[in-house]
Design an enzyme around this catalytic site. Structure first.
Site, PDB file in Angstrom:
ATOM      1  N   ASP A   1       0.822  -1.199   0.000  1.00 49.55           N
ATOM      2  CA  ASP A   1       0.000   0.000   0.000  1.00 49.55           C
ATOM      3  C   ASP A   1       0.866   1.263   0.000  1.00 49.55           C
ATOM      4  O   ASP A   1       1.843   1.355   0.754  1.00 49.55           O
ATOM      5  CB  ASP A   1      -0.855  -0.028   1.282  1.00 49.55           C
ATOM      6  CG  ASP A   1      -1.871   1.072   1.322  1.00 49.55           C
ATOM      7  OD1 ASP A   1      -2.801   1.028   0.507  1.00 49.55           O
ATOM      8  OD2 ASP A   1      -1.740   1.974   2.173  1.00 49.55           O
TER       9      ASP A   1
ATOM     10  N   GLU B   1       1.893  -0.412  -5.008  1.00 48.69           N
ATOM     11  CA  GLU B   1       0.868   0.561  -5.385  1.00 48.69           C
ATOM     12  C   GLU B   1       1.605   1.895  -5.494  1.00 48.69           C
ATOM     13  O   GLU B   1       1.856   2.570  -4.502  1.00 48.69           O
ATOM     14  CB  GLU B   1      -0.224   0.655  -4.313  1.00 48.69           C
ATOM     15  CG  GLU B   1      -1.357   1.545  -4.783  1.00 48.69           C
ATOM     16  CD  GLU B   1      -2.094   2.268  -3.671  1.00 48.69           C
ATOM     17  OE1 GLU B   1      -3.223   2.669  -3.921  1.00 48.69           O
ATOM     18  OE2 GLU B   1      -1.547   2.470  -2.574  1.00 48.69           O
TER      19      GLU B   1
HETATM   20  C1  NOJ Z   1      -4.498   2.815  -0.953  1.00 54.51           C
HETATM   21  C2  NOJ Z   1      -5.557   1.770  -0.737  1.00 54.51           C
HETATM   22  O1  NOJ Z   1      -5.770   1.064  -1.931  1.00 54.51           O
HETATM   23  C3  NOJ Z   1      -6.789   2.520  -0.256  1.00 54.51           C
HETATM   24  O2  NOJ Z   1      -7.928   1.700  -0.263  1.00 54.51           O
HETATM   25  C4  NOJ Z   1      -6.489   3.094   1.100  1.00 54.51           C
HETATM   26  O3  NOJ Z   1      -7.588   3.877   1.534  1.00 54.51           O
HETATM   27  C5  NOJ Z   1      -5.237   3.984   1.074  1.00 54.51           C
HETATM   28  N1  NOJ Z   1      -4.168   3.416   0.310  1.00 54.51           N
HETATM   29  C6  NOJ Z   1      -4.726   4.240   2.462  1.00 54.51           C
HETATM   30  O4  NOJ Z   1      -4.133   3.097   2.989  1.00 54.51           O
END
Ligand code: NOJ
Length: 521
Positions: free
Chosen positions: A208, A247
């Site tokens: 993440d 990500e």
């Molecule tokens: C990216 C995640 O995919 C999302 O769902 C989340 O709210 C944020 N990061 C914070 O962790």
């Protein structure tokens, strides 16, 4: 080093809340996922990414972790998760968990310790300013909540204080440098979390907000990259087959920093967005007209916006790893109903024949629709993409035996809500189309992760797009109009959808159509 299984990996993303409820409490769980592994496998998917399934107050659907080493009771136990790894492996399916290294929940014991006035082992695990009235040097911050005389920096929502990996460029004394022992300890703690699940059988992590670790980083993310290189070293030494997926959406940085894969995300206005989600309102849950996405039948757009964004980043990163296409994810609007079923088929045909490892978001294979819903667990506009999986007609569309008002989110109430069971019976369904395409990819090395990609035809103002994968030629025409492509040799059809013919040295796509051609022997 890269996990060797990625070359032929096809991922299925599971939002655990909404996939399959095995115990009738209205929320999906790990035994439910285990019971559906044969279905996942039948699609052609051989890898899973499961959104955070750890103990959490769920103010951001689990991205606010309270205990990294404990499965949230609503999903089951650590033993259930271990069982999932084992059964998945028996079926040839790898499993990635979701690692949230940039922040924890405000209820994490580390944070509660760090918020105490007395100095302790965790005082610098998070980023605190030096007094309760000091702003966060440009970063969001919270003050006045705890005895400690300082404000703390946030990484995302208010419930998600930023873990401290240090600053590349320090402006204030309260900012630690990356080599400060407290920042090193944060990294060690995260490595410990990673080892914990890898030792129990997990095959790697989706990470993440991977770019968010080091603050005041430079434009090339050199601080954060240094951290990920250390993580890579650990994996190479101890878990060489573990996969790391960022990500980040900047493969030119993430893959060089040691990730095996990065996502091509829907950042409104970018190349990917121009293919499937080019309509105003994308970020506020409104599907407004006009929809000028490339895959919309009557759109006026060609693929140039996509290529201008994709090609330079693909070229800059293709030696280092995989940049992956997604049908959607838990943060973006599902592609349906903005694209209809026939449009989705062509979009998926394209996504599943591109380089990288494709990701299917649960339910996209049947065209589950984005629904406008009130926010739940910090979802806001994302809530409508997180509704229960639609397995079969009948109560709760087969997701759960609970009373409908007890469900995590309501199921799609439309009488024609798509279901797996109905589409299994229909040879023309989106489900069967998806399955055929994914199996074609599984069986065809030229369509897999690392096989080269090259643009063959993408003329300005033209709707036809043709590209080479290895020695194969792929072509798509999303429009109603007849399109043709002069061929550079003798080809025969490996796969086609719609009205495709090879005639007089040309490929003709008469109306919406997609073809994969192979050189004739
Ligand atoms: C990216 C995640 O995919 C999302 O769902 C989340 O709210 C944020 N990061 C914070 O962790």
């Amino acid at each position: 080093m890269s996990a060797t299984w990625l070359n032929n990996a096809i991922f299925y993303e599971i939002y655990p809340q909404s996939f399959c409820d095995s115990n009738g409490d209205g929320i999906g769980d790990i035994p439910g996922i285990i019971s559906k592994l044969d279905y996942v496998k039948s699609l052609g998917c051989n890898a899973l990414w499961i959104n955070p399934c750890f103990d959490s107050p769920f103010k951001d659907a689990g991205y606010d972790v309270r205990d990294y080493k404990k499965v949230a009771p609503r999903y089951g136990t650590n033993e259930d998760l271990q069982q999932l790894f084992q059964v998945a492996h028996e079926k040839g399916i790898h499993v990635l968990l979701d690692l949230v290294p940039g922040h924890t929940s405000e209820e994490h014991p580390w944070f509660l310790e760090s918020a105490k006035a007395e100095k302790n082992e965790y005082s610098d695990r998070y980023i605190w300013t030096s007094n309760a009235f000091m702003p966060g040097d440009g970063m969001p911050f919270v003050g006045g909540e705890f005895p400690r005389n300082g404000t703390y920096i946030l990484n995302f929502f208010k419930c998600q204080p930023a873990l401290n990996y240090g600053y590349l460029k320090k402006n204030f004394n309260w900012q630690k440098s990356m080599d400060d022992p407290a920042c090193q300890a944060t990294l060690e703690a995260m490595l410990d979390v990673m080892r914990f699940w890898l030792d129990l059988g997990c095959d790697g992590y989706r990470v993440d907000m991977a770019a968010s670790l080091v603050k005041n980083d430079d434009e090339a993310y050199s601080g954060t990259s240094k951290i990920w290189k250390k993580v890579r070293e650990m994996l190479d030494a101890e878990y060489p087959e573990a996969a790391l997926l960022a990500e980040w959406n900047m493969p030119q940085f993430s893959l060089k920093a040691g990730f095996d894969m990065d996502f091509y995300l829907d950042w409104y206005g970018n190349g990917y967005s121009s293919l499937m989600r080019d309509y105003e309102g994308n970020m506020d849950s409104e599907i407004r007209q006009p929809n000028n996405s490339y895959f919309k039948r009557d759109a006026k757009s060609d693929v140039s916006r996509f290529l201008a964004d994709y090609l330079p980043k693909y070229e800059a990163s293709k030696q280092d790893g995989l940049w992956c296409f997604i049908t959607c994810n838990h943060d973006s609007l599902r592609p349906a109903p903005a694209l209809d079923v026939e449009e989705l088929k062509l979009a998926y045909a394209f996504l599943f024949t591109m380089p990288g490892a494709p990701f299917v978001y649960y339910g996209d294979e049947i065209g589950m629709r984005y629904r406008k819903l009130p926010t739940h667990e910090g979802g806001y506009h994302r809530t409508g993409s997180r509704t229960p999986m639609q397995w079969a007609p009948g109560k709760n569309l087969g997701f759960s035996k609970a009373e409908p008002e007890k469900l995590y989110l309501p199921v799609d109430p439309d009488l024609d809500a798509p279901t797996v069971a109905e589409q299994e019976e229909d040879p023309d369904s989106l489900l069967q189309f998806t399955r055929t395409l994914l199996h074609l990819r599984l069986d065809t090395p030229d369509l897999q992760a690392y096989s080269p990609f090259e643009v063959v035809s993408a003329k300005e103002g033209e709707r036809l797009f043709a590209y080479r994968r290895g020695k194969l030629l792929c072509a798509v025409n999303p429009s109603e109009q007849w399109q043709s492509l002069a061929l550079d040799g003798d080809y025969e059809t490996l796969f086609f959808y719609g009205d495709c013919t090879i005639k007089d040295g040309a490929l003709i796509l008469d109306g919406p159509a997609f073809a994969v051609l192979k050189p004739a022997n």
